[in-house]
Design a protein around this motif. Structure first.
Motif, PDB file in Angstrom:
ATOM      1  N   ALA A   1      15.533 171.272 -10.657  1.00 45.86           N
ATOM      2  CA  ALA A   1      15.470 171.515  -9.221  1.00 45.86           C
ATOM      3  C   ALA A   1      16.001 170.308  -8.475  1.00 45.86           C
ATOM      4  CB  ALA A   1      14.024 171.791  -8.816  1.00 45.86           C
ATOM      5  N   THR A   2      16.679 170.564  -7.367  1.00 44.39           N
ATOM      6  CA  THR A   2      17.166 169.481  -6.533  1.00 44.39           C
ATOM      7  C   THR A   2      15.984 168.781  -5.883  1.00 44.39           C
ATOM      8  OG1 THR A   2      19.169 170.737  -6.058  1.00 44.39           O
ATOM      9  CG2 THR A   2      18.650 168.917  -4.583  1.00 44.39           C
ATOM     10  N   PRO A   3      15.893 167.443  -5.974  1.00 43.46           N
ATOM     11  CA  PRO A   3      14.774 166.735  -5.349  1.00 43.46           C
ATOM     12  C   PRO A   3      14.733 166.991  -3.847  1.00 43.46           C
ATOM     13  CG  PRO A   3      16.002 165.300  -6.833  1.00 43.46           C
ATOM     14  CD  PRO A   3      16.802 166.552  -6.696  1.00 43.46           C
ATOM     15  N   ALA A   4      13.542 166.853  -3.284  1.00 41.06           N
ATOM     16  CA  ALA A   4      13.383 167.064  -1.842  1.00 41.06           C
ATOM     17  C   ALA A   4      14.178 166.010  -1.088  1.00 41.06           C
ATOM     18  CB  ALA A   4      11.910 166.987  -1.469  1.00 41.06           C
ATOM     19  N   THR A   5      14.987 166.454  -0.154  1.00 39.96           N
ATOM     20  CA  THR A   5      15.810 165.553   0.633  1.00 39.96           C
ATOM     21  C   THR A   5      15.235 165.382   2.027  1.00 39.96           C
ATOM     22  OG1 THR A   5      17.189 167.425   1.337  1.00 39.96           O
ATOM     23  CG2 THR A   5      17.925 166.186  -0.593  1.00 39.96           C
ATOM     24  N   ARG A   6      15.699 164.348   2.713  1.00 43.83           N
ATOM     25  CA  ARG A   6      15.356 164.126   4.108  1.00 43.83           C
ATOM     26  C   ARG A   6      16.582 164.468   4.941  1.00 43.83           C
ATOM     27  NH1 ARG A   6      13.894 159.688   1.195  1.00 43.83           N
ATOM     28  NH2 ARG A   6      15.584 158.393   2.041  1.00 43.83           N
ATOM     29  N   THR A   7      16.380 165.174   6.029  1.00 43.75           N
ATOM     30  CA  THR A   7      17.504 165.571   6.863  1.00 43.75           C
ATOM     31  C   THR A   7      17.258 165.162   8.313  1.00 43.75           C
ATOM     32  OG1 THR A   7      16.566 167.768   7.299  1.00 43.75           O
ATOM     33  CG2 THR A   7      18.036 167.557   5.401  1.00 43.75           C
ATOM     34  N   PHE A   8      18.334 164.855   9.009  1.00 41.92           N
ATOM     35  CA  PHE A   8      18.265 164.600  10.439  1.00 41.92           C
ATOM     36  C   PHE A   8      19.636 164.855  11.038  1.00 41.92           C
ATOM     37  CE2 PHE A   8      19.283 160.555   8.390  1.00 41.92           C
ATOM     38  CZ  PHE A   8      20.264 159.981   9.196  1.00 41.92           C
ATOM     39  N   THR A   9      19.717 164.896  12.339  1.00 37.82           N
ATOM     40  CA  THR A   9      20.995 165.115  13.012  1.00 37.82           C
ATOM     41  C   THR A   9      21.312 163.928  13.908  1.00 37.82           C
ATOM     42  OG1 THR A   9      19.958 166.319  14.840  1.00 37.82           O
ATOM     43  CG2 THR A   9      20.773 167.622  12.980  1.00 37.82           C
TER      44      THR A   9
ATOM     45  N   THR B   1      22.036 164.245   5.464  1.00 38.17           N
ATOM     46  CA  THR B   1      21.050 164.448   4.394  1.00 38.17           C
ATOM     47  C   THR B   1      20.965 163.161   3.580  1.00 38.17           C
ATOM     48  OG1 THR B   1      21.681 166.781   4.257  1.00 38.17           O
ATOM     49  CG2 THR B   1      20.397 165.886   2.431  1.00 38.17           C
ATOM     50  N   GLU B   2      19.743 162.789   3.162  1.00 37.85           N
ATOM     51  CA  GLU B   2      19.604 161.562   2.394  1.00 37.85           C
ATOM     52  C   GLU B   2      18.518 161.674   1.334  1.00 37.85           C
ATOM     53  OE1 GLU B   2      18.244 158.057   4.351  1.00 37.85           O
ATOM     54  OE2 GLU B   2      16.934 159.141   5.734  1.00 37.85           O
ATOM     55  N   LEU B   3      18.624 160.780   0.353  1.00 38.68           N
ATOM     56  CA  LEU B   3      17.656 160.610  -0.723  1.00 38.68           C
ATOM     57  C   LEU B   3      17.557 159.113  -1.024  1.00 38.68           C
ATOM     58  CD1 LEU B   3      18.482 163.237  -3.529  1.00 38.68           C
ATOM     59  CD2 LEU B   3      16.327 163.044  -2.284  1.00 38.68           C
ATOM     60  N   GLY B   4      16.488 158.705  -1.667  1.00 37.87           N
ATOM     61  CA  GLY B   4      16.371 157.335  -2.122  1.00 37.87           C
ATOM     62  C   GLY B   4      16.023 156.359  -1.015  1.00 37.87           C
ATOM     63  N   LEU B   5      15.807 155.087  -1.410  1.00 40.89           N
ATOM     64  CA  LEU B   5      15.304 154.094  -0.469  1.00 40.89           C
ATOM     65  C   LEU B   5      16.045 152.765  -0.485  1.00 40.89           C
ATOM     66  CD1 LEU B   5      11.488 154.634  -1.094  1.00 40.89           C
ATOM     67  CD2 LEU B   5      12.805 155.466   0.858  1.00 40.89           C
ATOM     68  N   ASP B   6      16.494 152.311  -1.640  1.00 40.01           N
ATOM     69  CA  ASP B   6      16.984 150.935  -1.763  1.00 40.01           C
ATOM     70  C   ASP B   6      18.362 150.747  -1.126  1.00 40.01           C
ATOM     71  OD1 ASP B   6      14.687 150.205  -3.051  1.00 40.01           O
ATOM     72  OD2 ASP B   6      15.537 150.310  -5.066  1.00 40.01           O
ATOM     73  N   GLU B   7      18.613 149.502  -0.711  1.00 38.36           N
ATOM     74  CA  GLU B   7      19.916 149.151  -0.150  1.00 38.36           C
ATOM     75  C   GLU B   7      20.573 148.094  -1.034  1.00 38.36           C
ATOM     76  OE1 GLU B   7      20.327 148.582   4.041  1.00 38.36           O
ATOM     77  OE2 GLU B   7      18.526 149.777   4.498  1.00 38.36           O
ATOM     78  N   PRO B   8      21.916 147.985  -0.974  1.00 37.80           N
ATOM     79  CA  PRO B   8      22.799 148.632  -0.003  1.00 37.80           C
ATOM     80  C   PRO B   8      22.886 150.136  -0.217  1.00 37.80           C
ATOM     81  CG  PRO B   8      24.083 147.461  -1.666  1.00 37.80           C
ATOM     82  CD  PRO B   8      22.662 147.074  -1.875  1.00 37.80           C
ATOM     83  N   ALA B   9      22.893 150.853   0.892  1.00 39.80           N
ATOM     84  CA  ALA B   9      22.972 152.308   0.838  1.00 39.80           C
ATOM     85  C   ALA B   9      24.357 152.759   0.393  1.00 39.80           C
ATOM     86  CB  ALA B   9      22.654 152.893   2.214  1.00 39.80           C
TER      87      ALA B   9
END
Length: 275
Positions: free
Chosen positions: A8-16, A27-35
């Motif tokens: 299954a595709t992991p839950a993503t975060r979305t915004f506009t 759409t984004e996933l993960g936390l660490d930078e550099p992005a």
């Protein structure tokens, strides 16, 4: 890397992001930078970075995944190490179409709007496929201070002369490059990784899309594109080219393990350098 498994595709975060009167879907996933900022090819939705499209979803651009099992996309392989952000340019996926033909500065401003909304703490790495690779490359030439590196996935070579613009919901009117923009080390020492097919496609491999193709024509196109890609690599003193085992234009979908491993290694080298 282990073999890719259906999951299954992991839950993503979305915004506009509101830009030039258009809501740009992100759409984004993960936390660490550099992005890692993912830029899609012409007409390809950002969703393809997160979930590999079926043939019905992908054609006529790509042959598609017909295994009958949904497979996670490149973004999911990269999210464990980095914050991964993809967006639909105006006219693609969940972003509304523009009402006019857009220029380079407008594409750069759209990317800037996404970067500003992401509130990054470090210069990101732009990862672009096809036209997205050309956009990333052109952006790096104009705004090198805004980014920490480039990953180009079989990028569209910079046009060196005016060319007609075909029909596309993206409505682009992009000017050609000048020779000086491809001069060796014109990008200074900006870290640059280019991944592209390591061999020409065969007639059998492209028959579904190009039924009249000949092997001589495919070989000639491969040689010309390889030469253009090598010129792009040479624009940076820290440029490197990696040629994959496959022949397809969608290197991140055709050889995902190879490409993910190369990007992870590239990211790790920059992350350790910045720490």
């Amino acid at each position: 890397m282990p073999a890719q498994k259906p999951m299954a595709t992991p839950a993503t975060r979305t915004f506009t992001v509101s830009h030039a009167g258009i809501s740009v879907a992100v759409t984004e996933l993960g936390l660490d930078e550099p992005a890692l900022i993912l830029l899609s090819g012409l007409g390809d939705p950002a969703a393809w970075w997160f979930s590999v499209p079926t043939s019905e979803e992908a054609r006529p651009h790509w042959i598609g995944n017909d295994t009958g099992e949904r497979r996670v996309g490149m973004a999911c392989a990269l999210a464990p190490i980095a914050r991964v952000i993809a967006y639909d340019r105006a006219g693609i996926g969940a972003s509304a179409a523009p009402n006019h033909d857009r220029s380079w500065p407008e594409l750069f401003a759209e990317l800037d709007a996404v970067l500003n909304a992401a509130k990054l703490t470090q210069p990101p790495i732009l990862v672009g496929h096809s036209l997205g690779g050309l956009i990333a490359f052109a952006y790096a030439r104009r705004h090198p201070q805004n980014i920490g590196g480039l990953v180009l996935l079989d990028p569209t070579p910079p046009p060196m002369s005016p060319r007609p613009h075909g029909d596309s919901p993206e409505r682009l009117a992009l000017t050609h490059f000048e020779p000086s923009e491809l001069a060796p080390q014109s990008l200074g020492s900006l870290p640059l990784l280019l991944l592209a097919p390591g061999r020409p496609a065969t007639v059998d491999e492209v028959r579904w899309q190009q039924p009249a193709a000949t092997q001589d024509a495919l070989n000639a196109r491969f040689s010309s594109r390889r030469e253009q890609h090598q010129r792009m690599v040479q624009t940076s003193a820290r440029g490197q080219g990696v040629w994959t085992s496959g022949s397809g234009h969608y290197v991140h979908l055709d050889t995902p393990q190879e490409v993910a491993q190369a990007i992870q290694t590239f990211w790790a080298s920059l992350s350790s350098h910045n720490s």
